[in-house]
Enzyme design. Structure first.
Site, mmCIF file in Angstrom:
data_model
loop_
_atom_site.group_PDB
_atom_site.id
_atom_site.type_symbol
_atom_site.label_atom_id
_atom_site.label_comp_id
_atom_site.label_asym_id
_atom_site.label_seq_id
_atom_site.Cartn_x
_atom_site.Cartn_y
_atom_site.Cartn_z
ATOM 1 N N ASN A 11 0.802 -1.232 0.000
ATOM 2 C CA ASN A 11 0.000 0.000 0.000
ATOM 3 C C ASN A 11 0.834 1.281 0.000
ATOM 4 O O ASN A 11 0.280 2.375 -0.125
ATOM 5 C CB ASN A 11 -1.001 0.016 1.174
ATOM 6 C CG ASN A 11 -1.932 -1.173 1.131
ATOM 7 O OD1 ASN A 11 -2.562 -1.413 0.104
ATOM 8 N ND2 ASN A 11 -2.013 -1.939 2.205
ATOM 9 N N ARG A 18 -3.257 8.025 -0.276
ATOM 10 C CA ARG A 18 -3.719 7.107 0.760
ATOM 11 C C ARG A 18 -3.763 7.818 2.112
ATOM 12 O O ARG A 18 -2.719 8.220 2.632
ATOM 13 C CB ARG A 18 -2.742 5.933 0.847
ATOM 14 C CG ARG A 18 -3.027 4.975 1.963
ATOM 15 C CD ARG A 18 -1.847 4.047 2.211
ATOM 16 N NE ARG A 18 -2.175 3.136 3.283
ATOM 17 C CZ ARG A 18 -1.284 2.419 3.953
ATOM 18 N NH1 ARG A 18 -0.001 2.504 3.649
ATOM 19 N NH2 ARG A 18 -1.667 1.634 4.923
ATOM 20 N N TYR A 23 -0.678 9.746 6.572
ATOM 21 C CA TYR A 23 0.610 9.488 5.923
ATOM 22 C C TYR A 23 1.185 10.693 5.162
ATOM 23 O O TYR A 23 2.286 10.599 4.621
ATOM 24 C CB TYR A 23 0.483 8.284 4.979
ATOM 25 C CG TYR A 23 0.096 7.021 5.709
ATOM 26 C CD1 TYR A 23 0.947 6.470 6.664
ATOM 27 C CD2 TYR A 23 -1.122 6.386 5.482
ATOM 28 C CE1 TYR A 23 0.601 5.322 7.357
ATOM 29 C CE2 TYR A 23 -1.481 5.231 6.168
ATOM 30 C CZ TYR A 23 -0.614 4.705 7.102
ATOM 31 O OH TYR A 23 -0.949 3.569 7.788
ATOM 32 N N ALA A 77 1.885 -2.987 6.681
ATOM 33 C CA ALA A 77 1.141 -3.820 7.633
ATOM 34 C C ALA A 77 1.834 -5.155 7.917
ATOM 35 O O ALA A 77 1.582 -5.776 8.956
ATOM 36 C CB ALA A 77 -0.276 -4.061 7.123
ATOM 37 N N HIS A 100 8.713 3.904 9.658
ATOM 38 C CA HIS A 100 7.275 4.108 9.466
ATOM 39 C C HIS A 100 7.016 5.598 9.378
ATOM 40 O O HIS A 100 7.588 6.372 10.163
ATOM 41 C CB HIS A 100 6.463 3.519 10.620
ATOM 42 C CG HIS A 100 6.700 2.057 10.784
ATOM 43 N ND1 HIS A 100 6.141 1.123 9.948
ATOM 44 C CD2 HIS A 100 7.495 1.384 11.645
ATOM 45 C CE1 HIS A 100 6.578 -0.082 10.305
ATOM 46 N NE2 HIS A 100 7.403 0.052 11.331
ATOM 47 N N ARG A 107 -0.904 4.667 17.644
ATOM 48 C CA ARG A 107 -2.086 4.280 16.866
ATOM 49 C C ARG A 107 -2.749 3.038 17.495
ATOM 50 O O ARG A 107 -2.574 2.774 18.672
ATOM 51 C CB ARG A 107 -1.672 4.063 15.405
ATOM 52 C CG ARG A 107 -1.091 5.350 14.777
ATOM 53 C CD ARG A 107 -0.725 5.148 13.323
ATOM 54 N NE ARG A 107 -1.907 4.844 12.514
ATOM 55 C CZ ARG A 107 -1.852 4.358 11.264
ATOM 56 N NH1 ARG A 107 -0.672 4.134 10.706
ATOM 57 N NH2 ARG A 107 -2.964 4.108 10.614
HETATM 58 C C1 DQA Z 1 3.130 2.209 8.144
HETATM 59 C C2 DQA Z 1 2.386 1.853 9.428
HETATM 60 C C3 DQA Z 1 1.683 0.510 9.297
HETATM 61 O O1 DQA Z 1 0.969 0.213 10.480
HETATM 62 C C4 DQA Z 1 0.689 0.551 8.143
HETATM 63 O O2 DQA Z 1 0.080 -0.707 7.978
HETATM 64 C C5 DQA Z 1 1.301 1.019 6.880
HETATM 65 C C6 DQA Z 1 2.218 2.155 6.932
HETATM 66 C C7 DQA Z 1 3.757 3.617 8.214
HETATM 67 O O3 DQA Z 1 4.616 3.913 7.394
HETATM 68 O O4 DQA Z 1 3.347 4.433 9.046
HETATM 69 O O5 DQA Z 1 1.016 0.525 5.809
HETATM 70 O O6 DQA Z 1 4.194 1.280 7.963
#
Ligand code: DQA
Length: 146
Positions: A11, A18, A23, A77, A100, A107
């Site tokens: 993703n 997104r 993000y 994830a 991240h 979260r």
């Molecule tokens: C993430 C945090 C993860 O929990 C989430 O599933 C993502 C993005 C981040 O960059 O903050 O896809 O890795």
């Protein structure tokens, strides 16, 4: 070997559109451009890969051995679920920094567990796209250490 692989998981190809409230609005292409410019400043080489598939991410980690000195990994994830990715990093014995964009610890509770952290030299989270540059600083320093 001063070459870094920056590997992004599921993703993260959708960054920019997104959940921008979580993000940010920076795209993955923007991040890669920022990282390339930073690599030039640091005097290291950098390569990029992204996949939405766990097995493909594992293949990238395996291929890094002998090609790259270290890995920056945002496993998306899979961070919270993948023993296989954790084992892949442990298997190649390359220094890896976990990144991240969001602060996963602030979260949902299912994001507080990271299998990736167990095999990382450190974790950068909560600083958005800038976190990748912070991770590059840390990893480049590690790779330059005698
Ligand atoms: C993430 C945090 C993860 O929990 C989430 O599933 C993502 C993005 C981040 O960059 O903050 O896809 O890795």
């Amino acid at each position: 070997m001063s070459s870094i692989l920056i590997l992004n998981g599921p993703n993260l190809n959708l960054l920019g559109t997104r959940q921008p409230e979580v993000y940010g609005s920076t795209t993955l292409a923007d991040i890669e451009e920022m990282c390339s410019a930073h690599a030039a400043r640091l005097g290291v080489e950098v390569s990029f890969a992204q996949s939405n598939h766990e097995g493909v991410l594992i293949d990238h980690i395996h291929s890094a051995k002998g090609t790259h000195g270290g890995i920056i990994l945002n496993a998306g994830a899979y961070t919270h679920t993948s023993i296989a990715l954790m084992d892949a990093v442990a298997s190649v014995e390359l220094p890896m920094v976990e990144v991240h964009l969001s602060n996963i610890h602030a979260r949902e509770s299912f994001r507080h567990t990271s299998y990736i952290s167990r095999v990382a030299i450190g974790q950068v989270c909560g600083f958005g796209a800038r976190g990748y540059l912070m991770a590059m600083d840390a990893l480049a320093e590690r790779l330059a250490a005698p």
